[in-house]
Write an enzyme that holds these catalytic residues in place. Structure first.
Site, short mmCIF file in Angstrom:
data_model
loop_
_atom_site.label_atom_id
_atom_site.label_comp_id
_atom_site.label_asym_id
_atom_site.label_seq_id
_atom_site.Cartn_x
_atom_site.Cartn_y
_atom_site.Cartn_z
N ASN A 165 -33.05 65.62 -15.14
CA ASN A 165 -32.33 64.66 -14.24
C ASN A 165 -32.61 62.98 -14.67
O ASN A 165 -31.95 62.17 -14.58
CB ASN A 165 -32.28 64.78 -12.82
CG ASN A 165 -33.59 64.99 -12.11
OD1 ASN A 165 -34.49 65.63 -12.65
ND2 ASN A 165 -33.64 64.28 -10.92
N LYS A 188 -44.19 69.51 -21.52
CA LYS A 188 -42.71 70.16 -21.86
C LYS A 188 -41.74 69.55 -20.96
O LYS A 188 -41.41 69.68 -19.85
CB LYS A 188 -43.09 71.74 -21.29
CG LYS A 188 -42.00 72.76 -22.05
CD LYS A 188 -41.29 73.97 -21.04
CE LYS A 188 -40.45 73.25 -20.08
NZ LYS A 188 -39.29 73.14 -20.87
N ASP A 190 -37.64 69.23 -20.13
CA ASP A 190 -36.17 70.24 -20.26
C ASP A 190 -35.58 70.50 -21.53
O ASP A 190 -35.52 69.28 -22.30
CB ASP A 190 -35.52 69.62 -18.94
CG ASP A 190 -34.59 70.87 -18.66
OD1 ASP A 190 -34.87 71.40 -17.60
OD2 ASP A 190 -33.74 70.64 -19.33
N SER A 191 -35.22 71.45 -21.78
CA SER A 191 -34.57 71.93 -22.85
C SER A 191 -33.24 71.07 -23.02
O SER A 191 -32.82 70.95 -24.33
CB SER A 191 -34.27 73.39 -23.16
OG SER A 191 -35.48 74.24 -23.05
N GLY A 239 -39.32 69.92 -10.02
CA GLY A 239 -38.33 70.69 -10.19
C GLY A 239 -38.10 71.45 -9.10
O GLY A 239 -37.99 71.01 -7.92
N SER A 240 -37.38 72.63 -8.80
CA SER A 240 -36.99 73.29 -7.68
C SER A 240 -37.97 73.82 -6.85
O SER A 240 -39.23 74.19 -7.28
CB SER A 240 -35.79 74.29 -8.03
OG SER A 240 -36.63 75.40 -8.52
N GLU A 261 -43.51 67.63 -7.13
CA GLU A 261 -42.11 67.01 -6.45
C GLU A 261 -41.16 68.09 -6.46
O GLU A 261 -40.67 68.32 -7.51
CB GLU A 261 -41.81 65.64 -6.85
CG GLU A 261 -40.69 64.97 -5.87
CD GLU A 261 -40.06 63.84 -6.70
OE1 GLU A 261 -38.77 63.96 -6.91
OE2 GLU A 261 -40.60 62.62 -6.18
N GLU A 393 -29.95 72.84 -1.24
CA GLU A 393 -29.80 71.55 -2.04
C GLU A 393 -28.58 71.72 -2.86
O GLU A 393 -28.49 72.35 -3.85
CB GLU A 393 -31.22 71.51 -2.82
CG GLU A 393 -30.99 69.98 -3.69
CD GLU A 393 -32.25 69.99 -4.26
OE1 GLU A 393 -32.98 68.60 -4.63
OE2 GLU A 393 -33.22 70.82 -4.80
#
Length: 523
Positions: A165, A188, A190-191, A239-240, A261, A393
Site C-alpha cells: 500500500n 523483502k 511486496d510481490s 502488514g496484517s 505496525e 479491517e
C-alpha cells in the site's frame, strides 16, 4: 480518450523505469520470475526474479559482510550518504511519482505524500542520528570510583518486510534509521510492488551506500519471509495483525528483536462542540486517502447526536463529489485499489452489511468503466455487530457512521475494538481531553492521521492487536541498536580489599548504602 492517454503515460513511464531494475534483486541468474501488473489497467509493469531460500541466505551473508565495515565508519560519513539520497529523491520527483502510481494505482497526491514522507524522514534522521547514537555517561556504582558509559551497538543485519500500500514509504523509511545506526539491510518488498523499492536501492547506491550493504529479495512472503526471519538479527514488519503474530512467534523463538505496525479499525470522534463542516472535510481525507488502503485511515465515525445529522449531510455531500480516476491529474481525489482480488474483499464487506440491513449513503459500486480495480468511496449507516464491516479491517474506501448519545459514549465505542492504531477527534475545546482517553498509539485532534504521521520526532505505532514497537523519533532509530554498558573501575574494587574480612566489607558497604540513600535524589 484523454484520461486513457494520461494513464498510459504513467504506466509507460513506470514500465521504462522498471526495465533495468530487476537486475538489482539479490537472486541467482536463470531462475523463475513473477509479473508485476499496473492496477490502473492490468497491464504489465515488469518481471522480477522469484528468490529462493538460498538467495536469502546469500543476501544476508553479503549484507553481513559489508555491515562490519559500515558500522566502523563515523556516523558523519553515514549521514552524508543519506543527505545525498535525499537530494536525489527531490531531483527524481516525477519519475518516482510515475513509478509509484504505475505499481500501486494510487492518485498523484497520495504518491506525492509518500515522497514527501521519505524526504522528511531522511532529513530528520540525518540531522538527529549522531545525537541519538553518541555514547552517554551513566551513574556508576561508586561516585568518582566508577565511570559507566552506555554505547549503542548496531543489531547487525535488519530484515524489513514491507507491504504494497505504501511501496515507497514503508520500504525505505524504516531502513534509513537502521542504516544510520550502522546496520545492513535485507528488504523483502511486496510481490505486487517491487520496482519502487528497487529504484530506491538504485538511488541509495548512487548516493554512496556500499553496494553489498542493502540487499533486496523478491518473491512470495510465505516462501521467503520465514527464511529471512531465520537469518537476520532484527525484523521490521508492516502488514496484517494475523501475519504479524506469526512473525512475532518466529522472532520470539530466535530471541531476536521485532517491531511491527499491524492492522487497524481506526475511529474518528465528532464531539458536540465540533465544527461539523471542518470535520466533514477532514473525514474525507482521513477515510479515502490512498483509496482507503492505509493502516491509519478512518473506518469508523462516531458523531455526537447534536451534530450527527449536520455532519453526516456535509460528509456525504463531499464524498459524492470525490473525483475518481487514473493518471497524473492532480485534481483526481482517489485512484484505484491495488487489485481485483482486493476489490472483491472490499465489496464483500459492503454487500454483507447491506444484506443485513445497513443503509448505503454513498458509493458502494465497482467502477469497471475506469479500470479493473476501481471502487467508489462508500459511506454506510446502520452497521451492526453481526456485519463483517463492524469489527474486521476493510482496508478500502469504506466507512461506517454511528450516532453517539454523548461524548463519553463516543469514546467508549471507539475503544471497543481489538485494534488500537490511530484515532481522530474533532472538537473546539475538548479534543485533547478525549484523546487522552483513547486506547490508540496515535491520536490526531482536528486532523485525521497526517498530524501524528508527519511529526517525525514523535513515536508512532499501535496498541493491542495493532502492533509492537514504534517507528519515528528516538525509538525509531534506537530499536536498531543494542545498548552496551562499559564500566571502568578506579582505585578500589567493588569487593573486599586485600586483608579485609567479608564481614567488615559488608559492614562498610551497608554504611555507604545507607549514606547514599540519605542524599537528595536528582529529578
Amino acid at each position: 480518450m484523454a484520461a486513457r492517454r494520461r494513464t498510459g503515460t504513467v504506466i509507460d513511464r513506470g514500465r521504462e523505469l522498471a526495465a533495468d531494475l530487476s537486475q538489482l534483486v539479490a537472486a541467482a541468474p536463470g531462475g523463475p520470475t513473477q509479473a508485476s501488473q499496473a492496477p490502473f489497467d492490468g497491464t504489465l509493469v515488469g518481471d522480477v526474479p522469484v528468490c529462493s531460500t538460498h538467495d536469502v541466505d546469500a543476501a544476508v551473508a553479503t549484507a553481513r559482510s559489508a555491515q562490519q565495515h559500515w558500522a566502523g565508519m563515523p556516523v558523519a560519513e553515514r549521514r552524508a550518504v543519506i543527505r545525498r539520497f535525499r537530494e536525489l529523491l527531490l531531483g527524481r520527483e516525477q519519475d518516482i511519482l510515475d513509478l509509484v502510481q504505475a505499481e500501486s494505482g494510487k492518485s498523484r497526491l497520495s504518491a506525492f505524500e509518500e515522497l514527501a514522507d521519505v524526504v522528511l524522514t531522511a532529513d530528520y534522521y540525518e540531522r538527529t542520528a549522531e545525537r541519538y547514537l553518541r555514547p552517554s555517561r551513566r551513574k556508576g556504582a561508586a561516585p568518582v570510583l566508577t565511570r559507566a558509559t552506555e554505547y549503542r551497538v548496531p543489531k547487525g543485519v535488519v530484515g524489513v518486510i514491507s507491504p504494497w500500500n505504501y511501496p515507497l514509504t514503508l520500504a525505505v523509511s524504516d531502513a534509513l534509521p537502521a542504516l544510520l545506526a550502522g546496520n545492513g539491510i535485507v528488504l523483502k518488498p511486496d510481490s505486487q510492488t517491487p520496482f519502487t523499492a528497487l529504484l530506491m536501492l538504485k538511488l541509495l547506491r548512487r548516493a554512496g551506500l556500499p553496494e553489498d550493504l542493502f540487499q533486496i529479495v523478491t518473491g512470495p512472503g510465505t516462501a521467503i519471509g520465514p527464511a529471512l526471519i531465520e537469518r537476520v538479527d532484527f525484523l521490521m514488519f508492516t502488514g496484517s495483525s494475523k501475519t504479524g503474530k506469526a512473525v512475532a512467534r518466529q522472532c520470539g523463538a530466535r530471541l531476536i528483536g521485532f517491531s511491527a505496525e499491524l492492522g487497524g479499525k481506526n475511529p474518528m470522534l465528532v464531539l458536540a462542540d465540533a465544527d461539523h463542516g471542518k470535520a466533514a472535510s477532514g473525514a474525507v481525507h482521513a477515510c479515502f486517502s490512498n483509496s482507503g488502503q492505509l493502516c491509519v485511515s478512518i473506518e469508523r465515525i462516531y458523531a455526537h447526536t447534536d451534530v450527527y445529522d449536520s455532519f453526516l449531510a456535509a460528509f456525504v455531500a463531499e464524498v459524492k463529489g470525490i473525483r475518481i480516476g487514473a493518471g497524473r491529474d492532480w485534481d483526481i481525489g482517489m485512484g484505484s485499489l491495488i487489485s481485483e482480488a482486493h476489490v472483491e474483499r472490499v465489496d464483500n464487506h459492503v454487500q454483507d452489511a447491506l444484506a443485513k440491513g445497513a443503509q448505503l449513503l454513498a458509493g458502494g459500486r465497482r467502477r469497471p468503466d475506469l479500470g479493473p480495480s476501481f471502487y467508489e468511496p462508500t459511506v454506510l449507516a446502520g452497521v451492526t455487530e453481526d456485519m463483517l464491516l463492524a469489527r474486521e479491517e476493510t482496508f478500502g474506501p469504506v466507512v461506517a457512521v454511528y450516532r453517539a448519545v454523548d461524548d463519553d459514549e463516543a469514546v467508549a465505542l471507539a475503544n471497543d475494538s481489538d485494534f488500537g492504531l490511530n484515532a481522530s477527534v474533532w472538537s473546539a475545546r475538548h479534543g485533547e481531553t478525549a484523546a487522552r482517553k483513547l486506547l490508540t498509539g496515535t491520536v490526531n485532534v482536528n486532523e485525521g492521521y497526517a498530524a501524528t504521521w508527519a511529526s517525525h520526532d514523535a513515536p508512532i505505532g499501535g496498541m493491542k492487536d495493532s502492533g509492537a514497537g514504534r517507528r519515528h523519533g528516538r525509538e525509531g532509530i534506537l530499536k536498531y541498536t543494542e545498548p552496551q554498558t562499559i564500566a571502568v573501575q578506579r582505585l578500589l574494587r567493588v569487593a573486599p580489599a586485600a586483608g579485609m574480612s567479608n564481614r567488615a566489607y559488608a559492614r562498610i558497604m551497608k554504611g555507604a548504602i545507607t549514606l547514599v540513600g540519605r542524599f537528595p535524589r536528582s529529578r
